[in-house]
Motif scaffolding. Structure first.
Motif, PDB file in Angstrom:
ATOM      1  N   HIS A  17       0.766  -1.058  -0.061  1.00  0.00           N
ATOM      2  CA  HIS A  17       0.012  -0.096   0.034  1.00  0.00           C
ATOM      3  C   HIS A  17       0.938   1.314  -0.166  1.00  0.00           C
ATOM      4  CE1 HIS A  17      -3.589  -2.367   0.701  1.00  0.00           C
ATOM      5  NE2 HIS A  17      -2.914  -3.137   1.334  1.00  0.00           N
ATOM      6  N   ALA A  18       1.229   1.729  -1.293  1.00  0.00           N
ATOM      7  CA  ALA A  18       1.922   3.035  -1.419  1.00  0.00           C
ATOM      8  C   ALA A  18       1.588   4.240  -1.042  1.00  0.00           C
ATOM      9  CB  ALA A  18       2.778   2.738  -2.641  1.00  0.00           C
ATOM     10  N   ALA A  19       2.445   5.159  -0.594  1.00  0.00           N
ATOM     11  CA  ALA A  19       1.753   6.373  -0.600  1.00  0.00           C
ATOM     12  C   ALA A  19       1.880   7.114  -2.154  1.00  0.00           C
ATOM     13  CB  ALA A  19       2.880   7.398   0.210  1.00  0.00           C
ATOM     14  N   PRO A  20       0.964   7.815  -2.501  1.00  0.00           N
ATOM     15  CA  PRO A  20       1.196   8.571  -3.659  1.00  0.00           C
ATOM     16  C   PRO A  20       2.558   9.167  -3.944  1.00  0.00           C
ATOM     17  CG  PRO A  20      -0.994   9.197  -2.537  1.00  0.00           C
ATOM     18  CD  PRO A  20       0.049   8.793  -1.685  1.00  0.00           C
ATOM     19  N   ILE A  21       3.256   9.098  -5.017  1.00  0.00           N
ATOM     20  CA  ILE A  21       4.383   9.273  -5.310  1.00  0.00           C
ATOM     21  C   ILE A  21       4.528  10.659  -5.458  1.00  0.00           C
ATOM     22  CG2 ILE A  21       4.488   9.028  -8.012  1.00  0.00           C
ATOM     23  CD1 ILE A  21       7.256   7.541  -7.388  1.00  0.00           C
ATOM     24  N   ILE A  22       3.552  11.366  -6.203  1.00  0.00           N
ATOM     25  CA  ILE A  22       3.217  12.882  -6.410  1.00  0.00           C
ATOM     26  C   ILE A  22       2.278  13.303  -5.235  1.00  0.00           C
ATOM     27  CG2 ILE A  22       3.055  14.986  -7.838  1.00  0.00           C
ATOM     28  CD1 ILE A  22       4.046  13.157 -10.002  1.00  0.00           C
ATOM     29  N   GLY A  23       2.382  13.473  -4.193  1.00  0.00           N
ATOM     30  CA  GLY A  23       1.400  13.655  -3.228  1.00  0.00           C
ATOM     31  C   GLY A  23       0.370  14.915  -3.328  1.00  0.00           C
ATOM     32  N   SER A  24       0.999  15.817  -4.193  1.00  0.00           N
ATOM     33  CA  SER A  24       0.135  16.972  -4.581  1.00  0.00           C
ATOM     34  C   SER A  24      -0.831  16.759  -5.477  1.00  0.00           C
ATOM     35  CB  SER A  24       0.928  18.280  -4.775  1.00  0.00           C
ATOM     36  OG  SER A  24       1.635  18.044  -5.986  1.00  0.00           O
ATOM     37  N   VAL A  25      -0.839  15.761  -6.267  1.00  0.00           N
ATOM     38  CA  VAL A  25      -1.775  15.335  -7.362  1.00  0.00           C
ATOM     39  C   VAL A  25      -2.557  14.022  -7.019  1.00  0.00           C
ATOM     40  CG1 VAL A  25      -2.140  15.330  -9.719  1.00  0.00           C
ATOM     41  CG2 VAL A  25      -0.139  16.656  -8.953  1.00  0.00           C
ATOM     42  N   ASP A  26      -3.906  14.249  -7.074  1.00  0.00           N
ATOM     43  CA  ASP A  26      -4.765  13.008  -7.098  1.00  0.00           C
ATOM     44  C   ASP A  26      -4.591  12.308  -8.249  1.00  0.00           C
ATOM     45  OD1 ASP A  26      -7.206  11.342  -7.384  1.00  0.00           O
ATOM     46  OD2 ASP A  26      -7.165  11.907  -5.287  1.00  0.00           O
ATOM     47  N   TYR A  27      -4.706  10.828  -7.885  1.00  0.00           N
ATOM     48  CA  TYR A  27      -4.194   9.932  -9.231  1.00  0.00           C
ATOM     49  C   TYR A  27      -5.394  10.132 -10.224  1.00  0.00           C
ATOM     50  CZ  TYR A  27      -0.207   7.507  -7.259  1.00  0.00           C
ATOM     51  OH  TYR A  27       0.844   6.840  -6.886  1.00  0.00           O
ATOM     52  N   LYS A  28      -6.503  10.789  -9.797  1.00  0.00           N
ATOM     53  CA  LYS A  28      -7.797  11.009 -10.894  1.00  0.00           C
ATOM     54  C   LYS A  28      -7.342  12.201 -11.942  1.00  0.00           C
ATOM     55  CE  LYS A  28     -11.332   9.626  -7.626  1.00  0.00           C
ATOM     56  NZ  LYS A  28     -12.520  10.205  -6.673  1.00  0.00           N
ATOM     57  N   SER A  29      -6.117  12.745 -11.389  1.00  0.00           N
ATOM     58  CA  SER A  29      -5.750  13.854 -12.273  1.00  0.00           C
ATOM     59  C   SER A  29      -4.624  13.248 -13.429  1.00  0.00           C
ATOM     60  CB  SER A  29      -5.233  15.066 -11.857  1.00  0.00           C
ATOM     61  OG  SER A  29      -6.367  15.454 -10.972  1.00  0.00           O
ATOM     62  N   PHE A  30      -4.203  12.067 -13.152  1.00  0.00           N
ATOM     63  CA  PHE A  30      -3.221  11.504 -14.094  1.00  0.00           C
ATOM     64  C   PHE A  30      -3.835  10.792 -15.244  1.00  0.00           C
ATOM     65  CE2 PHE A  30       0.703  10.323 -11.343  1.00  0.00           C
ATOM     66  CZ  PHE A  30       0.285  11.110 -10.376  1.00  0.00           C
ATOM     67  N   VAL A  31      -3.363  11.128 -16.488  1.00  0.00           N
ATOM     68  CA  VAL A  31      -3.738  10.378 -17.862  1.00  0.00           C
ATOM     69  C   VAL A  31      -2.448   9.671 -18.445  1.00  0.00           C
ATOM     70  CG1 VAL A  31      -2.951  12.572 -19.088  1.00  0.00           C
ATOM     71  CG2 VAL A  31      -4.898  10.977 -19.780  1.00  0.00           C
ATOM     72  N   PRO A  32      -2.926   8.512 -19.177  1.00  0.00           N
ATOM     73  CA  PRO A  32      -1.774   7.668 -19.734  1.00  0.00           C
ATOM     74  C   PRO A  32      -1.603   8.356 -21.057  1.00  0.00           C
ATOM     75  CG  PRO A  32      -3.844   6.633 -19.944  1.00  0.00           C
ATOM     76  CD  PRO A  32      -4.194   7.858 -19.019  1.00  0.00           C
TER      77      PRO A  32
END
Length: 226
Positions: free
Chosen positions: A12-27
């Motif tokens: 269970h990892a911490a977000p690697i870019i903590g300031s950005v929610d993974y919902k704001s990631f795009v492939p």
């Protein structure tokens, strides 16, 4: 799924870019099949950065990610990967997270500083940090490339870093190997005698070995599983 991959997938990892929610990631597809990657965009860090910025805006996202086992033309500009003496290296064996320079990178899991180094040269990692981890008696390593030079200043080998703690910041093209700003994140099972460096791109005839020794980083990050 083998035993090592199973251990990674249960972390269970911490977000690697903590300031950005993974919902704001795009492939993003940066493979040789992407016709939008013109020669100028591939060779100019600024043009490539503009391309990433436009892609993020078009997708209403903050981070573009991907690249594991992706065959790319990006490395043809550097003799590090294409020197006519060894097989051309064009297959990316880590995950890239494309976001602006100076972005804070967090430690995804507990670890200790194994090594760090400024890998200079066109197309190389630039400032690089490697952490050592032990999970369920399994020893492995994670590599963080294209950092800012200040990220590896005043570090000490063996320093313990906790999950979620600030690890580094991303570097500009002038210090990160001449790339648009991004993080190269990679898992390494057996690091052998490498120190502050480990191949992040391989040739077609070695991809089976590296895919085994460097499994998909998303096993830890779980970006597209949120």
């Amino acid at each position: 799924m083998d035993g090592f991959s199973s251990i990674l997938s249960n972390i269970h990892a911490a977000p690697i870019i903590g300031s950005v929610d993974y919902k704001s990631f795009v492939p993003i597809d940066l493979s040789k099949n992407n016709a939008d990657l013109t020669t100028n965009r591939l060779e100019s860090p600024q043009e490539f950065e503009n391309y990433i910025k436009e892609y993020l805006e078009q997708n209403n996202a903050k981070v573009a990610y991907g690249g594991y086992l992706e065959e790319r033309k990006l490395y043809q500009r550097s003799s590090i990967f294409n020197n006519n003496e060894t097989a051309e290296r064009s297959i990316h064996i880590g995950m890239d997270l494309w976001i602006k320079a100076e972005t804070t990178i967090n430690c995804p899991i507990d670890g200790e500083i194994h090594s760090f180094k400024n890998n200079t040269g066109l197309g190389d990692y630039g400032p690089t940090l490697i952490l050592k981890h032990i999970v369920k008696n399994e020893v492995f390593y994670t590599l963080y490339g294209h950092l800012s030079l200040k990220s590896i200043t005043n570090l000490s080998l063996g320093t313990i870093l906790k999950k979620g703690e600030k690890l580094a910041t991303l570097g500009y093209a002038s210090e990160n190997g001449n790339y648009a700003p991004h993080l190269h994140f990679q898992i390494i099972k057996n690091i052998e005698d490498h120190w502050g460096d480990y191949p992040g791109v391989c040739s077609k005839d070695t991809v089976d070995f590296y895919a085994e020794n460097c499994p998909n980083p998303n096993l830890i990050l779980k970006i597209n599983k949120t």
